[in-house]
Design a protein around this motif. Sequence first.
Motif, PDB file in Angstrom:
ATOM      1  N   GLY A 286      24.032  -7.681   8.115  1.00 57.01           N
ATOM      2  CA  GLY A 286      23.312  -7.907   7.120  1.00 57.01           C
ATOM      3  C   GLY A 286      23.873  -7.833   5.713  1.00 57.01           C
ATOM      4  N   ASN A 287      23.326  -6.740   5.087  1.00 50.62           N
ATOM      5  CA  ASN A 287      23.920  -6.271   3.606  1.00 50.62           C
ATOM      6  C   ASN A 287      25.259  -5.417   3.655  1.00 50.62           C
ATOM      7  OD1 ASN A 287      22.731  -4.116   4.494  1.00 50.62           O
ATOM      8  ND2 ASN A 287      22.600  -3.222   2.393  1.00 50.62           N
ATOM      9  N   ARG A 304      50.019   0.604   4.493  1.00 53.25           N
ATOM     10  CA  ARG A 304      48.662   1.144   4.471  1.00 53.25           C
ATOM     11  C   ARG A 304      47.620   0.334   5.172  1.00 53.25           C
ATOM     12  NH1 ARG A 304      49.896   3.265  -0.875  1.00 53.25           N
ATOM     13  NH2 ARG A 304      49.525   5.608  -0.758  1.00 53.25           N
ATOM     14  N   THR A 305      47.108   0.784   6.344  1.00 55.14           N
ATOM     15  CA  THR A 305      45.930  -0.141   6.796  1.00 55.14           C
ATOM     16  C   THR A 305      44.868   0.592   6.233  1.00 55.14           C
ATOM     17  OG1 THR A 305      46.919   0.020   8.859  1.00 55.14           O
ATOM     18  CG2 THR A 305      44.844  -0.546   8.868  1.00 55.14           C
ATOM     19  N   VAL A 306      43.966  -0.501   5.336  1.00 56.93           N
ATOM     20  CA  VAL A 306      42.894  -0.147   4.740  1.00 56.93           C
ATOM     21  C   VAL A 306      41.459  -0.551   5.373  1.00 56.93           C
ATOM     22  CG1 VAL A 306      41.811  -0.346   2.284  1.00 56.93           C
ATOM     23  CG2 VAL A 306      44.176  -0.226   2.665  1.00 56.93           C
ATOM     24  N   GLY A 307      40.818   0.141   5.761  1.00 52.01           N
ATOM     25  CA  GLY A 307      39.323  -0.342   6.309  1.00 52.01           C
ATOM     26  C   GLY A 307      38.355   0.107   5.197  1.00 52.01           C
ATOM     27  N   THR A 308      37.382  -1.067   5.083  1.00 46.87           N
ATOM     28  CA  THR A 308      36.714  -1.027   3.761  1.00 46.87           C
ATOM     29  C   THR A 308      34.998  -1.661   4.227  1.00 46.87           C
ATOM     30  OG1 THR A 308      38.334  -1.709   2.297  1.00 46.87           O
ATOM     31  CG2 THR A 308      36.310  -1.904   1.297  1.00 46.87           C
ATOM     32  N   GLN A 309      34.230  -0.825   3.867  1.00 47.79           N
ATOM     33  CA  GLN A 309      32.772  -1.015   3.713  1.00 47.79           C
ATOM     34  C   GLN A 309      32.280  -1.685   2.440  1.00 47.79           C
ATOM     35  OE1 GLN A 309      30.048   0.994   6.401  1.00 47.79           O
ATOM     36  NE2 GLN A 309      28.748   1.370   4.502  1.00 47.79           N
ATOM     37  N   HIS A 310      31.755  -3.099   2.580  1.00 45.60           N
ATOM     38  CA  HIS A 310      31.207  -3.536   1.486  1.00 45.60           C
ATOM     39  C   HIS A 310      29.666  -3.609   1.527  1.00 45.60           C
ATOM     40  CE1 HIS A 310      35.356  -5.423   0.817  1.00 45.60           C
ATOM     41  NE2 HIS A 310      35.338  -5.379   2.265  1.00 45.60           N
ATOM     42  N   SER A 311      29.263  -3.124   0.662  1.00 46.03           N
ATOM     43  CA  SER A 311      27.512  -3.150   0.397  1.00 46.03           C
ATOM     44  C   SER A 311      27.403  -4.679  -0.403  1.00 46.03           C
ATOM     45  CB  SER A 311      27.199  -1.766  -0.265  1.00 46.03           C
ATOM     46  OG  SER A 311      27.265  -0.725   0.515  1.00 46.03           O
ATOM     47  N   LEU A 312      27.260  -5.527   0.084  1.00 48.69           N
ATOM     48  CA  LEU A 312      27.099  -6.925  -0.354  1.00 48.69           C
ATOM     49  C   LEU A 312      25.847  -6.862  -1.438  1.00 48.69           C
ATOM     50  CD1 LEU A 312      27.626  -9.161   2.681  1.00 48.69           C
ATOM     51  CD2 LEU A 312      29.258  -8.437   0.990  1.00 48.69           C
ATOM     52  N   ASP A 313      24.644  -6.228  -1.426  1.00 47.66           N
ATOM     53  CA  ASP A 313      23.698  -6.414  -2.151  1.00 47.66           C
ATOM     54  C   ASP A 313      23.969  -5.725  -3.413  1.00 47.66           C
ATOM     55  OD1 ASP A 313      23.788  -3.938  -0.985  1.00 47.66           O
ATOM     56  OD2 ASP A 313      21.644  -3.736  -0.634  1.00 47.66           O
ATOM     57  N   ARG A 314      24.900  -4.927  -3.463  1.00 45.82           N
ATOM     58  CA  ARG A 314      25.383  -4.011  -4.827  1.00 45.82           C
ATOM     59  C   ARG A 314      26.405  -5.082  -5.453  1.00 45.82           C
ATOM     60  NH1 ARG A 314      25.453   2.189  -2.850  1.00 45.82           N
ATOM     61  NH2 ARG A 314      23.478   2.238  -1.877  1.00 45.82           N
ATOM     62  N   LYS A 315      27.010  -5.851  -4.810  1.00 51.23           N
ATOM     63  CA  LYS A 315      28.139  -6.752  -5.467  1.00 51.23           C
ATOM     64  C   LYS A 315      27.612  -7.339  -6.805  1.00 51.23           C
ATOM     65  CE  LYS A 315      31.460  -5.560  -2.605  1.00 51.23           C
ATOM     66  NZ  LYS A 315      32.797  -4.766  -3.150  1.00 51.23           N
ATOM     67  N   PRO A 316      28.392  -8.024  -7.731  1.00 47.95           N
ATOM     68  CA  PRO A 316      27.940  -8.749  -8.791  1.00 47.95           C
ATOM     69  C   PRO A 316      27.473  -9.975  -7.956  1.00 47.95           C
ATOM     70  CG  PRO A 316      30.130  -7.724  -9.309  1.00 47.95           C
ATOM     71  CD  PRO A 316      29.769  -7.407  -8.017  1.00 47.95           C
ATOM     72  N   GLU A 317      26.396 -10.790  -8.713  1.00 47.11           N
ATOM     73  CA  GLU A 317      25.753 -11.909  -8.339  1.00 47.11           C
ATOM     74  C   GLU A 317      27.049 -13.131  -7.832  1.00 47.11           C
ATOM     75  OE1 GLU A 317      22.498 -15.235  -9.623  1.00 47.11           O
ATOM     76  OE2 GLU A 317      22.807 -13.582 -10.653  1.00 47.11           O
ATOM     77  N   ILE A 318      27.989 -13.183  -8.856  1.00 44.20           N
ATOM     78  CA  ILE A 318      29.094 -14.114  -8.556  1.00 44.20           C
ATOM     79  C   ILE A 318      29.723 -13.912  -7.264  1.00 44.20           C
ATOM     80  CG2 ILE A 318      30.607 -12.947 -10.026  1.00 44.20           C
ATOM     81  CD1 ILE A 318      31.804 -15.738 -10.826  1.00 44.20           C
TER      82      ILE A 318
END
Length: 325
Positions: A286-287, A304-318
């Motif tokens: 989803g988002n 380093r191994t970097v795990g990231t969670q991205h909240s897509l609905d909070r990202k800039p429109e571009i």
Amino acid sequence: MERELALEFVRVTEAAALASARLMGRGLKDEADQAAVHAMRAMFDTVQMEGTVVIGEGEMDEAPMLYIGEKLGNGCGPKVDVAVDPVEGTSLVAKGSPNAIAVLAVAPKGMLLNAPDMYMDKIATGPSGKGRVHLDMTPTENLKELAKAMNKRVQDLVAVILDRPRHNKIIEEVREAGARVKLISDGDVAAAIATGYARSGVDILFGIGGAPEGVLAAAALRCLGGEMQGRLLAETEEQLQRMKKMNINEPDKIFLIEDLAGTDDVIFAATGITDGDLIEGVRFMGNIATTQSLVMRAKTGTIRTVGTQHSLDRKPEIFQKLVGY
């Protein structure tokens, strides 16, 4: 280079991976590559550096490019050379196969080999093989030397090789020597890097692949303390002339890892697009999207191994547009 840049480069490969992963398994090789290129370029524009692309998208795939000589970054900060492959393994993404990654390497200006887009004969190993293997030795000789260095039998070793007709003789010799073989369809950057990780189950890489990919792999293996050697294989007079234009005047020269990545002040970053031997691919929910990345600095030996969670609905429109949200 400032160590704070390392996380910025992870953000660049994350963006490329998120954009291309939307097209995983849909048979759209060039479209996946183009999506990653646009995302990588847009994210580079936010990084504080004066970057110049010395290894860019290849012409063999007739794909959109981050072209050699292109300027990246916001124009402030250190002057650096940049090697990029927005999608290492475009066919892997198109098929939904393992080990597709978005990858880059950055070093101070003049410290990465400006390799022409042609084939390169390569050998790569982890730290145990440093100073023990050599491109002029036969596969059998290299396997014996590596086995001694690793306190193993040749039968215990695993060689990773691109599954191509041009490698039939190498594959046959490795099998006759008694070593095990892992054939891969694409993606020899990830395969070369895997030789630097004991947990990967891969010990040595043999064979011919792209020269730009050889420089990227060398940057990673320099961070890991491994070994990488390459010899350019010009197939036409035009390629010979391109080598001369890039000040490569010895056609048979063996490039050592120090020639390919000429400094310990190098940063390497990669984000998984599809699941691989070392890092997971992108997950969409989803988002929310998750990514897993590797970021390494040769100067400090930090991995380093970097795990990231991205909240897509909070990202800039571009950004949302780039990653297909």
